[in-house]
Design a protein around this motif. Structure first.
Motif, PDB file in Angstrom:
ATOM      1  N   GLU A  51       0.812  -1.210   0.000  1.00  0.00           N
ATOM      2  CA  GLU A  51       0.000   0.000   0.000  1.00  0.00           C
ATOM      3  C   GLU A  51       0.851   1.268   0.000  1.00  0.00           C
ATOM      4  O   GLU A  51       0.360   2.336  -0.349  1.00  0.00           O
ATOM      5  CB  GLU A  51      -0.928   0.004   1.214  1.00  0.00           C
ATOM      6  N   ARG A 103       2.880   7.042  -0.412  1.00  0.00           N
ATOM      7  CA  ARG A 103       2.029   6.312  -1.349  1.00  0.00           C
ATOM      8  C   ARG A 103       2.250   6.811  -2.779  1.00  0.00           C
ATOM      9  O   ARG A 103       1.804   6.197  -3.734  1.00  0.00           O
ATOM     10  CB  ARG A 103       0.558   6.457  -0.946  1.00  0.00           C
ATOM     11  N   LEU A 311      -5.822   3.509   2.886  1.00  0.00           N
ATOM     12  CA  LEU A 311      -6.623   2.894   1.832  1.00  0.00           C
ATOM     13  C   LEU A 311      -7.579   3.875   1.173  1.00  0.00           C
ATOM     14  O   LEU A 311      -8.074   3.615   0.077  1.00  0.00           O
ATOM     15  CB  LEU A 311      -7.397   1.705   2.409  1.00  0.00           C
TER      16      LEU A 311
END
Length: 350
Positions: A51, A103, A311
């Motif tokens: 992730e 990310r 997420l």
């Protein structure tokens, strides 16, 4: 080396670093360190699960960061490097803001002015010059403000840091250089980086210098608070060398077992900053089991929030990196971006 709290939880006094050690102070610092470590651990798990593209843990360095940043005034400005997650947490940054850069969806995930906390600097040591320039401006404005710059022992070998030390000293800037000497610059040990202690080198530039146990949150807090008060009164810039240890690898791309022994890691684990403060709090009876149960539940909740925040971030789009190189996309960058987009489309069109 200044130390107020020994690894076994024994408290002592040091006239160089006076501190009113209260139960409230200790419990607040302990909470900060526990929550910062839980966030850090959850971020590592997210990286291992694909992730996050990369993560650099602050594991083992919580006392150096929490103790120092909590010694500052809310309006003081902080220049971090790239693993100051505990300091960032104390400044109020949320998980999504801290994870966005890792990310790959932003170059910096927060507004520096809002938190008085600059975006992470991934170029080694560059933040030292940024901090020096900003602090010189603070001095010229006559503002009631201290500036703190974090960097590691590895960054101290960069020319930018030496230039910043000299510039700050000559300009008498209200700046605290806070070096977290975590013993390893990736795979290069401190003994192979420098022939003289870092705080002694800083004195050569004309700075006040202190050596502190970086795993002792109380000593770090006391030394940093005294330094901040001094530079606000017009004293010379200060260099604090906090002796600590990077318990994890340099980053998630690093395997520290290739260059350091398990015995060394185990020895430093005995000096864990959270464990020693926990021992003091329990020995003095400053907290009951209900406090620790509540703290564990709060840490679990933070871990859940961290995962949800990560997420919720969009997937990084590779073509965007071409648009972010320059303020205006050049013809060459556009051609490269369009080629890559066409190449990716060729896989989905089949």
């Amino acid at each position: 080396m200044i130390q107020l709290l020994a690894p076994d939880g024994t408290l002592r006094e040091d006239e160089r670093a006076p501190l009113d050690v209260t139960p409230r102070l200790c419990l607040d610092l302990l909470r900060d360190m526990v929550l910062a470590r839980r966030f850090d651990t959850e971020a590592l798990a997210l990286q291992r699960q694909g992730e996050l593209g990369l993560w650099l843990m602050s594991l083992g360095q919580e006392a150096a960061q929490v103790g120092s940043v909590r010694a500052l005034a809310p309006g003081d400005y902080v220049f971090p490097s790239y693993r100051e997650h505990a300091a960032a947490y104390c400044r109020g940054l949320g998980p999504a803001e801290l994870l966005a850069q890792w990310r790959g969806v932003q170059h910096g995930g927060w507004d520096p002015a809002r938190y008085r906390f600059h975006i992470y600097s991934l170029v080694l040591g560059t933040q030292a010059l940024h901090a020096a320039g900003y602090a010189v401006g603070v001095g010229l404005d006559g503002a009631d403000e201290a500036v703190l710059c974090y960097f590691g022992d590895g960054a101290s070998s960069q020319g930018d840091v030496s230039e910043a030390l000299n510039w700050a000293a000559v300009a008498n800037a209200p700046l605290i250089f806070f070096c977290q000497n975590n013993q390893w610059a990736i795979s290069t040990a401190t003994s192979r980086q420098m022939a003289a202690p870092l705080h002694r080198r800083a004195e050569g530039f004309g700075l006040q210098a202190h050596l502190v146990d970086g795993n002792d949150v109380l000593a770090v807090h006391a030394v940093t608070k005294r330094a901040a008060d001094s530079v606000r009164r017009g004293g010379p810039p200060v260099f604090i060398e906090a002796t600590t240890y990077r318990m994890a690898g340099h980053s998630t791309s690093d395997d520290p077992r290739r260059y350091r022994s398990d015995d060394e890691v185990d020895a430093w684990r005995e000096r864990d900053p959270i464990t020693r403060l926990n021992r003091l709090v329990r020995a003095r009876g400053w907290a009951d089991e209900a406090f620790f149960d509540t703290l564990d539940a709060e840490a679990d909740d933070l871990a859940t929030q961290t995962r949800a925040a990560c997420l919720s971030l969009p997937d990084p789009q590779i073509p965007d990196m071409f648009r972010a190189v320059l303020s205006h996309e050049t013809d060459l960058l556009r051609e490269q971006r369009e080629w890559l987009e066409k190449y990716h489309t060729s896989f989905t069109a089949r």
